[in-house]
Design an enzyme around this catalytic site. Sequence first.
Site, mmCIF file in Angstrom:
data_model
loop_
_atom_site.group_PDB
_atom_site.id
_atom_site.type_symbol
_atom_site.label_atom_id
_atom_site.label_comp_id
_atom_site.label_asym_id
_atom_site.label_seq_id
_atom_site.Cartn_x
_atom_site.Cartn_y
_atom_site.Cartn_z
ATOM 1 N N SER A 84 -43.097 -21.698 1.634
ATOM 2 C CA SER A 84 -42.388 -22.941 1.928
ATOM 3 C C SER A 84 -42.193 -23.867 0.734
ATOM 4 O O SER A 84 -41.473 -24.854 0.827
ATOM 5 C CB SER A 84 -43.103 -23.709 3.048
ATOM 6 O OG SER A 84 -42.947 -23.031 4.270
ATOM 7 N N LYS A 118 -42.589 -34.768 1.258
ATOM 8 C CA LYS A 118 -42.245 -34.016 2.470
ATOM 9 C C LYS A 118 -42.811 -34.733 3.689
ATOM 10 O O LYS A 118 -43.964 -35.207 3.668
ATOM 11 C CB LYS A 118 -42.805 -32.594 2.371
ATOM 12 C CG LYS A 118 -42.416 -31.660 3.510
ATOM 13 C CD LYS A 118 -42.955 -30.260 3.234
ATOM 14 C CE LYS A 118 -42.650 -29.279 4.344
ATOM 15 N NZ LYS A 118 -43.194 -27.926 4.047
ATOM 16 N N SER A 120 -40.107 -24.281 4.274
ATOM 17 C CA SER A 120 -39.880 -25.478 5.067
ATOM 18 C C SER A 120 -39.671 -26.730 4.223
ATOM 19 O O SER A 120 -39.215 -27.753 4.733
ATOM 20 C CB SER A 120 -41.056 -25.695 6.025
ATOM 21 O OG SER A 120 -42.265 -25.931 5.325
#
Length: 504
Positions: free
Chosen positions: A189, A85, A165
Amino acid sequence: MTKRLLASTTGVALLLAAGPSALADNHADDFDAVADIAERVERIESLDSGENGLNAVIVYSKTAGFKAREQADVGILRGRSVLVKDNIETEEFATTAGSLALANNFTRRDAPLIANLRRNGGVVLGKANLSEWANIRSNGSTSGWSAVGGLVRNPHATDRNACGSSSGSGAAVAAGMAWGAIGTETNGSISCPASINGIVGFKPSVGLVSRTHVVPISSTQDTAGPMTQTVHDAALLLTAIAGEDSADTATVGVPRIADYTDGLTTFSLEGVRIGVMRKQIGDRSDLRSVFDTALADLERAGAILVDIDSDPNDEMWRDSFTVLMFELREEMGKYLSSIPEIEGQDTPRSLADLIAFNNANAEAEMRWFDQDLFEQAESTTDREVYEKARENAVRIAGEETLDKLMSENDVQFLVAPTRGPAWVSDHVNGDNFDGSIGFGSPAAIAGYPHLTVPMGDIEGLPVGISFFGAKWEDHAVLKLGAAYERARTAMLPTPSFKPWSPAE
């Protein structure tokens, strides 16, 4: 938006129709890291761009195959490919958090969790797209959108949301673009994108994995964690990245085990008492039906299910929000101040600098939603109020909710649906999900483990089942998830890579 693609074609045939299950057997002793990573690269090149491209990957490496060859006999991962990420620093790529303010944030540092990954034989394939600033900039955001990477699309229905996210991490693993990915979670997330993209996601106890050189929101709630196709692979990736870090005091002296895959194949559900969070199922009959099938699978395997009718204290959410706002300003300032000086680069050094940057670049950064949460965080400065809120939120979420429910009902674990199915992505109106479904917030706020595992689908859209345990019971929760995985009778959907349409 132009994607920063750094990879070259490898010549391995891409099996689009077959999906990720057609990739190499990652558990086999003769696992071929070089061939596997070549096929992953071709999937990125074929699936990530274009009209229905997933936008799951911001950048990937043209030398990943060479790295896989170097790592093929190293550690427990042996050259397996991992997407990271893009709020986690890696030495070869910029770390943008999805924002143009950090588009050139080449720190040349590995976060300690990435150093652990490499030491254990993992190959950093590239950076995964995300909700900009991990979805903490605005109440009106569209999950999965960042100014750097665009909007992540769900591989099961490209007109639908991949959740945030860690949206790119979830979509990429579901599409077979990497063996695994690392996401981060403050509250939902990892679990939400894992559930909605039909993969396994594990949010470990806060402190199991270092947060140093990870773009922060909250020192109380932030953690990185694995996102993979199976519980075994999540446990393997967790083993690779977990570890103590003197720069992150939350990681010091915490109980860890050497191998989180140990015992996963032999753990029995016979006599295991599991509390079913009935009020957190929501009012969708289709989701209830899928969840009832999962519960029947658990019972058939020997689990004892105990219905629990309970709602968390609303003070938990109120005070947790105060904590996030206060810590966002402080922790973001610390992170930005730590970025090495680069000649000719005007690096933001505070949350106030980010707010000013967004105002100056509003057309690119704030076309669809504002920065009301950034602005609220900048004005949340009362430390005494914050400290009281933190103590109250953590106590309610942990001691007075999770611990109490497990103790009073004599259960070792809790279970609930993770989320409903993916919603249609809408830049104009923002996200549209059912907040009555799921029980992830107490675990996020208290820092307890949360595992989501695919349990089926609704009209071809994946939904997951969540398992919760006590703080530091990460291994037990993973063993439970693996046992459910073996007992699961539901057929799981495969990505269509097309907009959603009714099944014939």
